[in-house]
Design a protein around this motif. Structure first.
Motif, PDB file in Angstrom:
ATOM      1  N   ALA A   1     182.333  -4.310   3.135  1.00 27.18           N
ATOM      2  CA  ALA A   1     183.380  -3.312   3.380  1.00 27.18           C
ATOM      3  C   ALA A   1     182.943  -1.943   2.863  1.00 27.18           C
ATOM      4  CB  ALA A   1     184.688  -3.745   2.722  1.00 27.18           C
ATOM      5  N   LEU A   2     182.392  -1.904   1.651  1.00 24.38           N
ATOM      6  CA  LEU A   2     181.932  -0.630   1.085  1.00 24.38           C
ATOM      7  C   LEU A   2     180.852  -0.015   1.971  1.00 24.38           C
ATOM      8  CD1 LEU A   2     182.053   1.422  -1.242  1.00 24.38           C
ATOM      9  CD2 LEU A   2     180.308   0.041  -2.407  1.00 24.38           C
ATOM     10  N   ALA A   3     179.921  -0.826   2.444  1.00 23.26           N
ATOM     11  CA  ALA A   3     178.850  -0.318   3.304  1.00 23.26           C
ATOM     12  C   ALA A   3     179.414   0.245   4.610  1.00 23.26           C
ATOM     13  CB  ALA A   3     177.843  -1.427   3.600  1.00 23.26           C
ATOM     14  N   THR A   4     180.444  -0.384   5.138  1.00 19.28           N
ATOM     15  CA  THR A   4     181.086   0.117   6.355  1.00 19.28           C
ATOM     16  C   THR A   4     181.661   1.509   6.117  1.00 19.28           C
ATOM     17  OG1 THR A   4     181.602  -2.141   7.078  1.00 19.28           O
ATOM     18  CG2 THR A   4     182.889  -0.344   8.064  1.00 19.28           C
TER      19      THR A   4
ATOM     20  N   GLU B   1     197.233  -4.271   0.063  1.00 21.99           N
ATOM     21  CA  GLU B   1     196.939  -5.702   0.012  1.00 21.99           C
ATOM     22  C   GLU B   1     196.635  -6.167   1.430  1.00 21.99           C
ATOM     23  OE1 GLU B   1     199.684  -8.045  -2.219  1.00 21.99           O
ATOM     24  OE2 GLU B   1     199.750  -6.577  -3.851  1.00 21.99           O
ATOM     25  N   ILE B   2     195.554  -6.919   1.544  1.00 24.64           N
ATOM     26  CA  ILE B   2     195.082  -7.379   2.855  1.00 24.64           C
ATOM     27  C   ILE B   2     195.021  -8.904   2.849  1.00 24.64           C
ATOM     28  CG2 ILE B   2     193.140  -7.354   4.475  1.00 24.64           C
ATOM     29  CD1 ILE B   2     193.622  -4.512   4.227  1.00 24.64           C
ATOM     30  N   GLU B   3     195.533  -9.495   3.895  1.00 23.88           N
ATOM     31  CA  GLU B   3     195.364 -10.930   4.142  1.00 23.88           C
ATOM     32  C   GLU B   3     194.976 -11.089   5.592  1.00 23.88           C
ATOM     33  OE1 GLU B   3     198.309 -13.746   2.848  1.00 23.88           O
ATOM     34  OE2 GLU B   3     198.886 -12.474   1.154  1.00 23.88           O
ATOM     35  N   VAL B   4     193.864 -11.751   5.837  1.00 24.89           N
ATOM     36  CA  VAL B   4     193.429 -12.016   7.201  1.00 24.89           C
ATOM     37  C   VAL B   4     193.033 -13.481   7.324  1.00 24.89           C
ATOM     38  CG1 VAL B   4     192.706  -9.664   7.787  1.00 24.89           C
ATOM     39  CG2 VAL B   4     191.072 -11.211   6.745  1.00 24.89           C
TER      40      VAL B   4
ATOM     41  N   TRP C   1     188.218  -9.109   8.795  1.00 29.46           N
ATOM     42  CA  TRP C   1     188.260  -8.325   7.556  1.00 29.46           C
ATOM     43  C   TRP C   1     187.883  -6.868   7.838  1.00 29.46           C
ATOM     44  CZ3 TRP C   1     189.421  -6.942   2.840  1.00 29.46           C
ATOM     45  CH2 TRP C   1     188.515  -6.380   1.951  1.00 29.46           C
ATOM     46  N   ILE C   2     186.736  -6.675   8.470  1.00 30.89           N
ATOM     47  CA  ILE C   2     186.280  -5.318   8.746  1.00 30.89           C
ATOM     48  C   ILE C   2     187.198  -4.642   9.776  1.00 30.89           C
ATOM     49  CG2 ILE C   2     184.367  -3.896   9.591  1.00 30.89           C
ATOM     50  CD1 ILE C   2     183.869  -5.198   6.803  1.00 30.89           C
ATOM     51  N   GLU C   3     187.620  -5.366  10.792  1.00 29.46           N
ATOM     52  CA  GLU C   3     188.533  -4.802  11.794  1.00 29.46           C
ATOM     53  C   GLU C   3     189.860  -4.374  11.166  1.00 29.46           C
ATOM     54  OE1 GLU C   3     188.874  -4.152  15.426  1.00 29.46           O
ATOM     55  OE2 GLU C   3     186.790  -3.806  14.870  1.00 29.46           O
TER      56      GLU C   3
ATOM     57  N   VAL D   1     181.897   8.045  12.851  1.00 26.48           N
ATOM     58  CA  VAL D   1     183.115   7.277  13.083  1.00 26.48           C
ATOM     59  C   VAL D   1     182.729   5.845  13.450  1.00 26.48           C
ATOM     60  CG1 VAL D   1     185.155   7.024  14.551  1.00 26.48           C
ATOM     61  CG2 VAL D   1     184.402   9.299  13.836  1.00 26.48           C
ATOM     62  N   VAL D   2     183.275   4.889  12.710  1.00 22.63           N
ATOM     63  CA  VAL D   2     183.087   3.481  13.048  1.00 22.63           C
ATOM     64  C   VAL D   2     184.248   3.095  13.953  1.00 22.63           C
ATOM     65  CG1 VAL D   2     182.994   1.113  12.184  1.00 22.63           C
ATOM     66  CG2 VAL D   2     181.826   2.941  10.933  1.00 22.63           C
ATOM     67  N   LYS D   3     183.937   2.753  15.193  1.00 22.99           N
ATOM     68  CA  LYS D   3     184.972   2.427  16.175  1.00 22.99           C
ATOM     69  C   LYS D   3     185.438   0.986  16.066  1.00 22.99           C
ATOM     70  CE  LYS D   3     183.017   5.598  19.563  1.00 22.99           C
ATOM     71  NZ  LYS D   3     182.311   5.656  20.845  1.00 22.99           N
ATOM     72  N   ALA D   4     184.497   0.072  15.831  1.00 24.06           N
ATOM     73  CA  ALA D   4     184.869  -1.342  15.854  1.00 24.06           C
ATOM     74  C   ALA D   4     183.801  -2.204  15.197  1.00 24.06           C
ATOM     75  CB  ALA D   4     185.062  -1.801  17.297  1.00 24.06           C
TER      76      ALA D   4
END
Length: 136
Positions: free
Chosen positions: A24-27, A44-47, A59-61, A110-113
């Protein structure tokens, strides 16, 4: 890492949770200098996913969705739990960041996806390595 199209990311951690945090940090490093992002807002994230690869994708999305919809950029990630079942995978995490501010946060790419391109995960000698490509 160099890639002919888009951006290939490699993340390593001493645990699977840590490797997901580094991914995530690298993204976000692709998007901006994360050292300039203050951890003012906690999310807070739950996937859930079908398997570990789908979990990484989700997670990344999910993080990109917060950036797209709320203009948040993140600099601190804590994956509290990754649960793997026979036909599911679940992640619970907390992330911190703030609203993107061009005066303080350098705009990179910009990271699109998130993609499944070249996605791999392996654990070797107590080190998890994750690779994936993001669409820019």
């Amino acid at each position: 890492m160099e890639h002919t199209a888009d951006v290939l990311i490699e993340a390593r951690g001493s645990s699977l949770c840590e490797a997901f945090e580094v991914a995530a940090l690298a993204t976000y490093e692709v998007m901006t200098d994360t050292s300039t992002v203050e951890p003012k807002i906690k999310v807070e994230i739950e996937v859930e996913g079908l398997d570990l690869f789908n979990l990484l994708y989700r997670w990344i999305e999910e993080l990109i969705a917060y950036t797209d919809s709320q203009r948040l950029v993140f600099s601190k990630f804590k994956v509290k739990e990754i649960e793997l079942g026979q036909d599911y995978a679940r992640l619970k995490a907390e992330v911190w960041g703030e609203e993107f501010n061009l005066e303080r946060h350098p705009s990179r790419t910009v990271v699109k996806a998130m993609t499944y391109a070249q996605m791999s995960m392996r654990e070797e000698s107590g080190c998890w390595t994750i690779r994936f490509v993001v669409d820019i």
